[in-house]
Design a protein around this motif. Structure first.
Motif, mmCIF file in Angstrom:
data_model
loop_
_atom_site.group_PDB
_atom_site.id
_atom_site.type_symbol
_atom_site.label_atom_id
_atom_site.label_comp_id
_atom_site.label_asym_id
_atom_site.label_seq_id
_atom_site.Cartn_x
_atom_site.Cartn_y
_atom_site.Cartn_z
ATOM 1 N N LYS A 144 0.874 -1.180 0.000
ATOM 2 C CA LYS A 144 0.000 0.000 0.000
ATOM 3 C C LYS A 144 0.904 1.220 0.000
ATOM 4 N N ASP A 145 0.766 2.036 -1.039
ATOM 5 C CA ASP A 145 1.628 3.205 -1.220
ATOM 6 C C ASP A 145 3.083 2.733 -1.219
ATOM 7 N N ASN A 146 3.899 3.189 -0.320
ATOM 8 C CA ASN A 146 5.311 2.771 -0.283
ATOM 9 C C ASN A 146 5.607 1.840 0.883
ATOM 10 N N SER A 147 4.593 1.124 1.349
ATOM 11 C CA SER A 147 4.770 0.216 2.475
ATOM 12 C C SER A 147 4.437 -1.216 2.083
ATOM 13 N N ALA A 148 5.215 -2.141 2.640
ATOM 14 C CA ALA A 148 4.924 -3.571 2.544
ATOM 15 C C ALA A 148 4.460 -3.993 3.932
ATOM 16 N N VAL A 149 3.253 -4.526 4.017
ATOM 17 C CA VAL A 149 2.634 -4.847 5.300
ATOM 18 C C VAL A 149 2.493 -6.364 5.419
ATOM 19 N N ALA A 156 11.905 -6.622 0.109
ATOM 20 C CA ALA A 156 10.998 -5.469 0.042
ATOM 21 C C ALA A 156 11.740 -4.190 0.416
ATOM 22 N N LYS A 157 12.558 -4.269 1.462
ATOM 23 C CA LYS A 157 13.355 -3.101 1.855
ATOM 24 C C LYS A 157 14.331 -2.726 0.751
ATOM 25 N N SER A 158 14.925 -3.724 0.117
ATOM 26 C CA SER A 158 15.857 -3.486 -0.983
ATOM 27 C C SER A 158 15.172 -2.811 -2.173
ATOM 28 N N CYS A 159 13.879 -3.050 -2.312
ATOM 29 C CA CYS A 159 13.085 -2.415 -3.382
ATOM 30 C C CYS A 159 12.591 -1.025 -2.977
ATOM 31 N N GLY A 160 12.923 -0.591 -1.763
ATOM 32 C CA GLY A 160 12.561 0.752 -1.325
ATOM 33 C C GLY A 160 11.293 0.848 -0.507
ATOM 34 N N PHE A 161 10.719 -0.284 -0.103
ATOM 35 C CA PHE A 161 9.497 -0.257 0.693
ATOM 36 C C PHE A 161 9.813 -0.125 2.176
ATOM 37 N N ARG A 162 8.987 0.599 2.862
ATOM 38 C CA ARG A 162 9.002 0.608 4.324
ATOM 39 C C ARG A 162 8.212 -0.629 4.727
ATOM 40 N N THR A 163 8.738 -1.441 5.639
ATOM 41 C CA THR A 163 8.039 -2.656 6.029
ATOM 42 C C THR A 163 7.361 -2.476 7.383
ATOM 43 N N LEU A 164 6.148 -2.976 7.464
ATOM 44 C CA LEU A 164 5.340 -2.860 8.674
ATOM 45 C C LEU A 164 4.780 -4.222 9.058
ATOM 46 N N ALA A 165 4.673 -4.469 10.346
ATOM 47 C CA ALA A 165 3.990 -5.649 10.867
ATOM 48 C C ALA A 165 2.716 -5.159 11.547
ATOM 49 N N LYS A 166 1.612 -5.806 11.247
ATOM 50 C CA LYS A 166 0.322 -5.355 11.763
ATOM 51 C C LYS A 166 -0.406 -6.521 12.426
#
Length: 107
Positions: free
Chosen positions: A14-19, A40-50
């Motif tokens: 979602k947007d620039n985040s990988a959840v 995902a981080k290497s691709c530029g995404f901010r990673t989140l755990a929900k």
């Protein structure tokens, strides 16, 4: 709350985040997930755990994918009438493939 699929887990973009579902969601946490987060981080995404991922979260996602230790990343093309893009998921999957190839070369 969504927390897992059969013998796999999932993530969404979602947007620039990988959840991803957090350990607090009590869903299956595949060992491959840590490598996918790295990609995902290497691709530029901010990673989140929900903890609580809702159906609405999934329907509002830009992209949705399954994580399976045997198959890697599997793109989800749709949920109900919602259709998803898969270009960013493909980029993560390609990074994962490259990472796996490099690790195989090291053994």
């Amino acid at each position: 709350n969504a927390c897992e699929s059969i013998a796999s887990s999932f993530g969404y973009l979602k947007d620039n985040s990988a959840v991803f579902p957090s350990p607090g969601s009590y869903g299956y946490q595949p060992p491959l997930k840590s490598m996918i987060i790295k990609c995902a981080k290497s691709c530029g995404f901010r990673t989140l755990a929900k903890d609580n991922i809702s159906r609405e979260d999934l329907l509002n996602a830009d992209e949705l994918f399954l994580i399976d230790n045997s198959m890697g990343i599997q793109k989800v093309l749709g949920l109900n009438q919602r259709r998803y893009y898969s270009t960013k998921t493909t980029a993560i999957a390609l990074k994962l493939k490259k990472l796996a190839m490099n690790e195989n070369d090291a053994t």
